[in-house]
Write a protein that holds these residues in place. Structure first.
Motif, mmCIF file in Angstrom:
data_model
loop_
_atom_site.group_PDB
_atom_site.id
_atom_site.type_symbol
_atom_site.label_atom_id
_atom_site.label_comp_id
_atom_site.label_asym_id
_atom_site.label_seq_id
_atom_site.Cartn_x
_atom_site.Cartn_y
_atom_site.Cartn_z
ATOM 1 N N GLN A 136 0.981 -1.005 0.174
ATOM 2 C CA GLN A 136 -0.020 -0.033 -0.080
ATOM 3 C C GLN A 136 0.873 1.320 0.034
ATOM 4 O O GLN A 136 0.771 2.189 -0.662
ATOM 5 C CB GLN A 136 -0.935 0.082 1.178
ATOM 6 C CG GLN A 136 -2.043 -0.951 1.067
ATOM 7 C CD GLN A 136 -2.774 -1.176 2.528
ATOM 8 O OE1 GLN A 136 -2.531 -1.357 3.485
ATOM 9 N NE2 GLN A 136 -3.935 -0.946 2.303
ATOM 10 N N ALA B 33 -0.636 -1.415 -4.154
ATOM 11 C CA ALA B 33 -2.137 -1.969 -3.621
ATOM 12 C C ALA B 33 -2.873 -0.832 -3.042
ATOM 13 O O ALA B 33 -2.291 0.313 -2.593
ATOM 14 C CB ALA B 33 -1.698 -2.887 -2.497
ATOM 15 N N CYS B 34 -3.915 -0.909 -3.164
ATOM 16 C CA CYS B 34 -4.938 0.121 -2.873
ATOM 17 C C CYS B 34 -4.837 0.463 -1.474
ATOM 18 O O CYS B 34 -4.723 -0.563 -0.541
ATOM 19 C CB CYS B 34 -6.371 -0.168 -3.018
ATOM 20 S SG CYS B 34 -7.928 0.812 -2.540
ATOM 21 N N ASP C 267 -8.018 -0.735 0.548
ATOM 22 C CA ASP C 267 -8.545 -2.400 0.905
ATOM 23 C C ASP C 267 -7.565 -3.211 0.402
ATOM 24 O O ASP C 267 -7.567 -4.360 0.830
ATOM 25 C CB ASP C 267 -9.855 -2.399 0.106
ATOM 26 C CG ASP C 267 -9.676 -2.445 -1.540
ATOM 27 O OD1 ASP C 267 -8.405 -2.286 -2.137
ATOM 28 O OD2 ASP C 267 -10.653 -2.767 -2.227
ATOM 29 N N VAL D 267 -6.173 -4.183 -2.171
ATOM 30 C CA VAL D 267 -6.294 -4.812 -3.561
ATOM 31 C C VAL D 267 -5.429 -4.520 -4.416
ATOM 32 O O VAL D 267 -4.832 -3.403 -4.418
ATOM 33 C CB VAL D 267 -7.696 -4.425 -4.307
ATOM 34 C CG1 VAL D 267 -7.720 -5.178 -5.742
ATOM 35 C CG2 VAL D 267 -8.714 -5.064 -3.554
ATOM 36 N N THR E 199 -5.690 0.211 -13.675
ATOM 37 C CA THR E 199 -6.916 0.052 -12.601
ATOM 38 C C THR E 199 -6.303 1.226 -11.439
ATOM 39 O O THR E 199 -7.445 1.364 -10.756
ATOM 40 C CB THR E 199 -7.025 -1.362 -11.851
ATOM 41 O OG1 THR E 199 -5.820 -1.898 -11.375
ATOM 42 C CG2 THR E 199 -7.432 -2.151 -13.034
ATOM 43 N N CYS F 72 -7.771 1.973 -5.763
ATOM 44 C CA CYS F 72 -8.506 1.056 -6.756
ATOM 45 C C CYS F 72 -9.734 2.198 -6.843
ATOM 46 O O CYS F 72 -10.113 2.910 -6.318
ATOM 47 C CB CYS F 72 -9.065 -0.349 -6.468
ATOM 48 S SG CYS F 72 -10.221 -0.346 -4.957
ATOM 49 N N CYS G 169 -12.578 2.089 -4.614
ATOM 50 C CA CYS G 169 -12.481 2.701 -3.118
ATOM 51 C C CYS G 169 -12.543 4.319 -3.127
ATOM 52 O O CYS G 169 -12.829 4.872 -2.357
ATOM 53 C CB CYS G 169 -11.140 2.096 -2.713
ATOM 54 S SG CYS G 169 -11.404 0.408 -1.953
#
Length: 111
Positions: free
Chosen positions: A27, A32-33, A36, A38, A44, A67, A70
């Motif tokens: 993150q 990564a988001c 969350d 992801v 994306t 993402c 989110c």
């Protein structure tokens, strides 16, 4: 009165983020988001703008990403939260710089 064109170039940079110390390495690195966790791909990922954070005792730049779902969810939540405490936004969000920026953040997240 601010106009739509006077809002920051990246309105998503106005969104509040989780504390950087609470995030995973992915993150923090932007793979990564931030909300969350992801995994993100270039196609994306949503850029949340440069942030200045204190990291290991020094101030440094951080470039968080999220993402799209989110980012949109957080932008909508920020608009609603701000609208509940801003009398001007109740009448016309275009007369409030913060309200205008948050509405633009929702639009940016939806792109």
């Amino acid at each position: 009165m601010p106009s739509e064109t006077e809002a920051p170039a990246n309105a998503l940079a106005a969104l509040p983020l989780p504390e950087v110390n609470s995030l995973s390495q992915g993150q923090v690195r932007g793979i990564a988001c931030v909300w969350d966790g992801v995994p993100l791909r270039t196609a994306t990922a949503v850029d949340l703008g440069e942030r200045r954070v204190r990291w290991s005792g020094t101030r440094t730049s951080w470039f968080p990403r999220a993402c799209r779902p989110c980012a949109e969810r957080q932008a909508l939540a920020a608009v609603l939260e701000h609208g509940q405490v801003c009398e001007q936004c109740t009448d016309d969000h275009t007369r409030c710089e913060t309200g205008l920026t948050l509405v633009r953040a929702v639009r940016e997240a939806r792109r």
